[in-house]
Design an enzyme around this catalytic site. Sequence first.
Site, mmCIF file in Angstrom:
data_model
loop_
_atom_site.group_PDB
_atom_site.id
_atom_site.type_symbol
_atom_site.label_atom_id
_atom_site.label_comp_id
_atom_site.label_asym_id
_atom_site.label_seq_id
_atom_site.Cartn_x
_atom_site.Cartn_y
_atom_site.Cartn_z
ATOM 1 N N CYS A 115 34.185 39.775 43.514
ATOM 2 C CA CYS A 115 35.010 40.651 44.308
ATOM 3 C C CYS A 115 34.495 41.937 45.144
ATOM 4 O O CYS A 115 34.818 42.409 46.116
ATOM 5 C CB CYS A 115 36.266 41.136 43.699
ATOM 6 S SG CYS A 115 37.322 39.855 42.903
ATOM 7 N N HIS A 120 39.017 46.759 47.895
ATOM 8 C CA HIS A 120 39.418 45.511 47.795
ATOM 9 C C HIS A 120 40.788 45.264 47.260
ATOM 10 O O HIS A 120 41.410 46.060 46.445
ATOM 11 C CB HIS A 120 38.255 45.086 46.339
ATOM 12 C CG HIS A 120 38.394 44.001 45.676
ATOM 13 N ND1 HIS A 120 38.903 42.747 46.365
ATOM 14 C CD2 HIS A 120 38.734 43.594 44.342
ATOM 15 C CE1 HIS A 120 39.169 41.609 45.544
ATOM 16 N NE2 HIS A 120 39.156 42.304 44.317
ATOM 17 N N ASN A 171 44.798 38.286 45.761
ATOM 18 C CA ASN A 171 43.420 38.604 45.642
ATOM 19 C C ASN A 171 42.471 37.258 46.319
ATOM 20 O O ASN A 171 42.296 36.396 45.536
ATOM 21 C CB ASN A 171 43.056 39.016 44.371
ATOM 22 C CG ASN A 171 41.672 39.398 44.078
ATOM 23 O OD1 ASN A 171 40.671 39.273 44.490
ATOM 24 N ND2 ASN A 171 41.325 39.848 42.870
HETATM 25 O O1 UT7 Z 1 39.508 41.223 41.751
HETATM 26 C C1 UT7 Z 1 39.256 41.519 40.535
HETATM 27 C C2 UT7 Z 1 39.630 42.619 40.140
HETATM 28 N N1 UT7 Z 1 40.884 42.381 39.241
HETATM 29 C C3 UT7 Z 1 41.866 43.209 38.956
HETATM 30 O O2 UT7 Z 1 41.588 44.426 39.445
HETATM 31 C C4 UT7 Z 1 42.958 43.138 38.277
HETATM 32 C C5 UT7 Z 1 43.161 44.265 37.481
HETATM 33 N N2 UT7 Z 1 44.531 44.055 36.528
HETATM 34 C C6 UT7 Z 1 45.794 44.101 37.105
HETATM 35 O O3 UT7 Z 1 45.847 44.035 38.188
HETATM 36 C C7 UT7 Z 1 46.832 44.211 35.976
HETATM 37 O O4 UT7 Z 1 46.403 44.210 34.789
HETATM 38 C C8 UT7 Z 1 47.603 42.652 35.901
HETATM 39 C C9 UT7 Z 1 48.234 42.632 37.277
HETATM 40 C C10 UT7 Z 1 46.766 41.625 35.849
HETATM 41 C C11 UT7 Z 1 48.687 42.755 35.113
HETATM 42 O O5 UT7 Z 1 49.567 43.851 34.818
HETATM 43 P P1 UT7 Z 1 49.899 44.646 33.528
HETATM 44 O O6 UT7 Z 1 50.535 45.631 33.787
HETATM 45 O O7 UT7 Z 1 48.429 45.161 33.292
HETATM 46 O O8 UT7 Z 1 50.368 43.577 32.713
HETATM 47 P P2 UT7 Z 1 50.054 42.998 31.253
HETATM 48 O O9 UT7 Z 1 48.642 42.160 31.314
HETATM 49 O O10 UT7 Z 1 50.047 44.272 30.338
HETATM 50 O O11 UT7 Z 1 51.087 42.112 30.970
HETATM 51 C C12 UT7 Z 1 52.526 42.727 30.364
HETATM 52 C C13 UT7 Z 1 53.573 41.649 30.284
HETATM 53 C C14 UT7 Z 1 52.932 40.759 28.979
HETATM 54 O O12 UT7 Z 1 54.073 40.690 27.938
HETATM 55 P P3 UT7 Z 1 54.384 41.367 26.601
HETATM 56 O O13 UT7 Z 1 53.107 40.983 25.857
HETATM 57 O O14 UT7 Z 1 54.352 42.777 27.331
HETATM 58 O O15 UT7 Z 1 55.527 40.576 26.056
HETATM 59 C C15 UT7 Z 1 52.505 39.365 29.721
HETATM 60 O O16 UT7 Z 1 52.544 38.380 28.909
HETATM 61 O O17 UT7 Z 1 53.609 40.864 31.143
HETATM 62 C C16 UT7 Z 1 53.695 39.415 30.742
HETATM 63 N N3 UT7 Z 1 53.239 38.855 31.935
HETATM 64 C C17 UT7 Z 1 53.919 38.124 32.810
HETATM 65 N N4 UT7 Z 1 55.237 38.167 33.053
HETATM 66 C C18 UT7 Z 1 55.665 37.303 34.143
HETATM 67 C C19 UT7 Z 1 51.597 38.556 32.379
HETATM 68 N N5 UT7 Z 1 51.790 37.871 33.554
HETATM 69 C C20 UT7 Z 1 52.956 37.432 33.852
HETATM 70 C C21 UT7 Z 1 53.666 36.828 34.904
HETATM 71 N N6 UT7 Z 1 54.969 36.785 35.095
HETATM 72 N N7 UT7 Z 1 52.624 36.348 35.784
#
Ligand code: UT7
Length: 325
Positions: free
Chosen positions: A106, A248, A278
């Site tokens: 990225c 980005h 993204n």
């Molecule tokens: O381009 C390269 C750079 N990449 C990035 O910058 C990505 C950086 N990271 C992020 O943008 C965020 O961390 C994400 C958008 C990927 C995830 O957001 P988050 O607030 O960190 O969520 P999380 O991974 O902590 O997940 C929270 C909850 C989990 O459930 P539990 O364990 O709390 O029950 C996940 O299983 O959300 C759940 N979850 C989803 N639920 C519905 C994860 N993905 C999904 C989904 N739909 N697609």
Amino acid sequence: MGCGSATPQQIIHNDELSQRVETNDEWIRTRTGIRQRRVIGENESLIDLASDAARSAIKMAKWDEKSVDLIILATSTPEDLFGSAPKIQSNLGATNAVAFDLTAACSGFLFALVTASQYIFSGSMKRAIVIGADQLSKWVDWDDRKTCVLFGDGAGAVAIEASNGDSGLIGYGLKSDGKRGECLNLSQSNMFSDLVRGFTHQRGGYQPINMEGKEVYKFAVKEVPIILGELLDRYKIESEKLDWLLLHQANQRILDAVAARFSIPSEKVLSNLENYGNTSAATIPLMLDEAVRNERIKSGDLIACSGFGAGLSWGAALFYWQGPH
Ligand code: UT7
């Protein structure tokens, strides 16, 4: 001097993804800001999109394609592992240009922009096309809801040239940290086959994208303000003087957090990730092109730009947008 972009025709909305994985529009929108993404389907290709984006940039710059000296394609998803840039050179008819791929995920567009500018600063080349293009839909596990909702395909390009006066590119900073690379990768699969009796060889192939979202999030909101802040300090530019923050496009929350650190109002923060998700190396030139064509970015505007992602890699650049003569 010019910019261009191209995106696939197929649009996949958040609700449509919930047919495949347990997710919903509300979760995706509130956690990321993404509403839809575009995915390359049949009769489309990344090379075609990248060529279209580059063609538009050349047209805006009012260049003859034969005057291009250099084409750098920033991509992690080439159609040919030996390099896709020469095919683009041929599509454009830019017969005098040397063309090669550069991979920095990225951050790729920013790394390629800085690389191209070095050829120009050295005086060895005058005109360059820098393309950011990725087709992560090829390498996403569409059954992994943690990653599949985030990415999309697209291409963007800029045309840059040597100038006599103040350079458009004021300065830049680039960083890598391989120690933290495990939290985001698209690594080769470890499959071995028999070669001849007593010998094996490793077969080509890759595993789907693997990302520890939270770790990458923390990395981005920490490192991007540091590298941007260093750059602003180095050139003694107050953040109020910036016309645009062009980051980005990975997550709206990251854009908002970085903007808040520099007290940059939301009207100056460029964002189109709700429409494209993204698109990896493509996000920055895709956003730039949109903002130039709808006349938000104007000639002489000062832009702070930052890319970050796998490697881990990150970087920032300060530049003035010039536009065609
Ligand atoms: O381009 C390269 C750079 N990449 C990035 O910058 C990505 C950086 N990271 C992020 O943008 C965020 O961390 C994400 C958008 C990927 C995830 O957001 P988050 O607030 O960190 O969520 P999380 O991974 O902590 O997940 C929270 C909850 C989990 O459930 P539990 O364990 O709390 O029950 C996940 O299983 O959300 C759940 N979850 C989803 N639920 C519905 C994860 N993905 C999904 C989904 N739909 N697609």
